[in-house]
Write a protein that holds these residues in place. Structure first.
Motif, PDB file in Angstrom:
ATOM      1  N   TRP A   1       0.838  -1.198   0.000  1.00 34.50           N
ATOM      2  CA  TRP A   1       0.000   0.000   0.000  1.00 34.50           C
ATOM      3  C   TRP A   1       0.871   1.245   0.000  1.00 34.50           C
ATOM      4  N   LEU A   2       0.352   2.325  -0.558  1.00 31.04           N
ATOM      5  CA  LEU A   2       0.983   3.639  -0.468  1.00 31.04           C
ATOM      6  C   LEU A   2       0.151   4.513   0.456  1.00 31.04           C
TER       7      LEU A   2
ATOM      8  N   TYR B   1       4.496   7.744   1.227  1.00 32.11           N
ATOM      9  CA  TYR B   1       4.762   8.641   0.113  1.00 32.11           C
ATOM     10  C   TYR B   1       4.647  10.074   0.619  1.00 32.11           C
ATOM     11  N   LEU B   2       5.740  10.836   0.551  1.00 33.04           N
ATOM     12  CA  LEU B   2       5.727  12.242   0.961  1.00 33.04           C
ATOM     13  C   LEU B   2       5.238  13.066  -0.231  1.00 33.04           C
ATOM     14  N   SER B   3       4.024  13.567  -0.131  1.00 35.70           N
ATOM     15  CA  SER B   3       3.361  14.165  -1.291  1.00 35.70           C
ATOM     16  C   SER B   3       4.069  15.394  -1.851  1.00 35.70           C
TER      17      SER B   3
ATOM     18  N   ARG C   1       9.202   9.536  -7.242  1.00 35.68           N
ATOM     19  CA  ARG C   1       7.983   9.123  -7.934  1.00 35.68           C
ATOM     20  C   ARG C   1       8.275   8.622  -9.346  1.00 35.68           C
ATOM     21  N   ALA C   2       9.237   9.206 -10.010  1.00 35.78           N
ATOM     22  CA  ALA C   2       9.574   8.798 -11.378  1.00 35.78           C
ATOM     23  C   ALA C   2       9.965   7.323 -11.454  1.00 35.78           C
TER      24      ALA C   2
ATOM     25  N   GLN D   1       3.522  -2.649  -8.881  1.00 32.43           N
ATOM     26  CA  GLN D   1       4.578  -3.644  -8.764  1.00 32.43           C
ATOM     27  C   GLN D   1       5.958  -3.011  -8.635  1.00 32.43           C
ATOM     28  N   ALA D   2       6.167  -1.865  -9.249  1.00 28.82           N
ATOM     29  CA  ALA D   2       7.468  -1.207  -9.187  1.00 28.82           C
ATOM     30  C   ALA D   2       7.836  -0.818  -7.762  1.00 28.82           C
TER      31      ALA D   2
END
Length: 126
Positions: free
Chosen positions: A5-6, A62-64, A106-107, A121-122
Motif C-alpha cells: 500500500w501507499l 509517500y511524501l506528497s 515518484r519517477a 509492482q514497481a
C-alpha cells in the motif's frame, strides 16, 4: 501474500516541526522524524483502502510535496474507532533509515497516490 500500500502524507501538514529546508534536502530523515514529532507515526486515520487492508500487508509512505517514498513498515492492524478507521503500522526501522537517506522518487515507481491505495509492482521491488 501481502499487499503493498501507499500512504500519502503531506509533510507541510506537520510544518511546525519541519526543518527550514524540508522540501529541498536530499535526505528525508529529518522530514520523517518531524512527522513523528507532530503525531504518532504508528497510527494513521484512513479514508480509503481500509476495507481491503490486512495485518501483514506492507505500507509505504509517500511524501506528497516531495514526491518520494521514504518509509516502509508492516500493517499491525486496521480498526474502526469512534472517529474513523485507523491503520497501525510497525515501521521497519532499518529499511526506513535507508529509504530516508535515499528516498525513491515518484519517477521510479510511477504512481501519484491521492489517497491510500495499492502500490504498483514497481514499488514492491524496493
Amino acid at each position: 501474500m501481502s499487499v503493498h500500500w501507499l500512504l500519502p502524507i503531506n509533510p507541510a501538514a506537520h510544518l511546525e516541526f519541519q526543518p527550514a529546508d524540508w522540501l529541498t534536502r536530499a535526505d528525508a530523515t529529518a522530514v520523517w522524524e518531524a512527522i513523528g514529532r507532530s503525531q504518532r507515526a504508528d497510527r494513521w486515520c484512513l479514508r480509503s483502502g481500509y476495507r481491503n487492508m490486512r495485518s501483514g500487508d506492507l505500507m509505504w509512505t509517500y511524501l506528497s510535496k516531495r514526491q518520494e517514498v521514504c518509509a516502509v513498515g508492516v500493517v499491525r492492524s486496521v480498526s474502526e474507532e469512534a472517529d474513523g478507521w485507523y491503520v497501525y503500522v510497525d515501521w521497519d526501522m532499518n529499511r526506513t533509515a535507508r529509504l530516508c537517506r535515499e528516498p525513491i522518487p515518484r519517477a521510479e515507481f510511477g504512481q501519484v497516490p491521492m489517497s491510500t491505495c495499492r502500490a504498483n509492482q514497481a514499488t514492491g521491488q524496493y
